[in-house]
Scaffold this active site. Sequence first.
Site, PDB file in Angstrom:
ATOM      1  N   GLU A 161      40.644 109.526  94.510  1.00  0.00           N
ATOM      2  CA  GLU A 161      40.526 107.940  94.713  1.00  0.00           C
ATOM      3  C   GLU A 161      41.602 107.191  93.770  1.00  0.00           C
ATOM      4  OE1 GLU A 161      37.265 104.384  93.200  1.00  0.00           O
ATOM      5  OE2 GLU A 161      36.761 106.555  93.125  1.00  0.00           O
ATOM      6  N   GLU A 165      41.132  96.804  91.768  1.00  0.00           N
ATOM      7  CA  GLU A 165      39.955  96.185  91.505  1.00  0.00           C
ATOM      8  C   GLU A 165      40.088  94.946  90.753  1.00  0.00           C
ATOM      9  OE1 GLU A 165      36.061  99.037  92.113  1.00  0.00           O
ATOM     10  OE2 GLU A 165      37.154  99.770  90.236  1.00  0.00           O
ATOM     11  N   TRP A 253      31.485  93.881  96.350  1.00  0.00           N
ATOM     12  CA  TRP A 253      30.282  94.594  95.844  1.00  0.00           C
ATOM     13  C   TRP A 253      29.660  93.934  94.743  1.00  0.00           C
ATOM     14  CZ3 TRP A 253      29.979  97.935  91.652  1.00  0.00           C
ATOM     15  CH2 TRP A 253      31.389  98.484  91.177  1.00  0.00           C
ATOM     16  N   THR A 264      28.582  99.559  83.866  1.00  0.00           N
ATOM     17  CA  THR A 264      28.948  98.546  84.994  1.00  0.00           C
ATOM     18  C   THR A 264      28.817  97.442  85.137  1.00  0.00           C
ATOM     19  OG1 THR A 264      28.749 100.725  86.382  1.00  0.00           O
ATOM     20  CG2 THR A 264      28.803  98.865  87.725  1.00  0.00           C
TER      21      THR A 264
END
Length: 437
Positions: A161, A165, A253, A264
């Site tokens: 990955e 972001e 998201w 998170t």
Amino acid sequence: MIRSLLPLGIALLSATSVLAEPPACSLTQKCPEEAPCCSQYGQCGVGAFCLGGCDPRMSFGLDSCVPAPVCQDKTFKMDSLDRYKDISEYLGDSSEADWVGQGEPLLYNGNVLLTMAPKSVGTVLATTTYMWYGNVKAKIKTSRGRGVVTAFILFGDVKDEIDFEWVGTDLNAAQTNYYFQGIPNYDNSGNISVSSNTYDNFHEYEVRWTPDEITWLVDGKVGRTKKRSETWNATANQWAFPQTPTRVQISIWPGGLETNAKGTIDWAGGVIDWNSDEIKNYGYYFATFGEITVECYKATSGPGSHSKKSYYYNNIAATNDTVIDSDKPTVLKSFLGSGTNMDAGGDTPGGTAAGASPESIPGGSNQPGQVPGGGGSSDRGSSTSDTSSAAGCSTTGFSQTCGQTLGGKSGSVRGAERTLGASALAVVIGIAGLLFL
């Protein structure tokens, strides 16, 4: 609530279908033969579970996943959704679609909006072809608000990955990150300052990825570089560097969803506010995506090549020297198929199988804590040491030789047009499944 929605979705597929919990999968718990494919969200199944995101390391066999369409140089204008398919409608033919996804993409003023309505988990789109090194750049206006995350990433089936972001409480910085096979190492992150507010202004974000380094650029200026030579993991005896084919993935998201891990939520700026001005004014949070360009790496053979039809893995190590540029087919006849039986259900009218199970829709029962579009690890808050899933790799060059792996409402945003092609199945199973956190 999610379990109450799933039976409704399955009823839309077949009145005789029986609700069953798809088996979970991991490096130590592979999928059973009857549901051989391990999806991006850690669940076993057939059909779409065997397409984009299918992890061969966790599947029943390396050939359970359908081979992935090779890289193609292409510019996506993002002014139409004609080349987009919901995940419930896509069987692997990249000539019919450029993007596949879940959620509610809309059109506005010649761009695509990715939306996140109240109590949903947003929208994620991924390219149908895979990029194995190369350059990708996108013009983006991010979302805003605490707990709201916009993502522009390269994400591979074996969890390699490379990320851009943006968290909605910081509109002056782009966060960058990378992962090797999904192994969480939060020392890999780094921020790039942006010249003006990322919500109100388009900026061009670019990733240049070669076998030797990753470069992140904003508006044509280099913001960060990571060299492969800096990623050697002496304990695992391998390069902890993204190196396998990836899809370009764009999403919005809820990093601040109350059920997410505390790390998170904190990273995303706090618990998301479903009664914010953004929701009151428009009906949803949104991010705006303009033109996206993919330029494939120039290699005629070996790592980065794309001279044939598809990529597959010939070794569970899943490093760049185990990827085969092949002529294997990429299209299923129905959602009953898999990489080992791609013609299953092919005589069913319409190409989809009557009585299809929840396994036909990836994300139909997400692994707890896994947020679609959020990339690799679900808990972004805690730094952990780098561990590995493979060992015994050569240190000479970057062709690793590794041993076996061990382990909207009306009046929506500025007149945006809703897509009409998404089926009731996609809405019920796609959204219900994505919410299973």
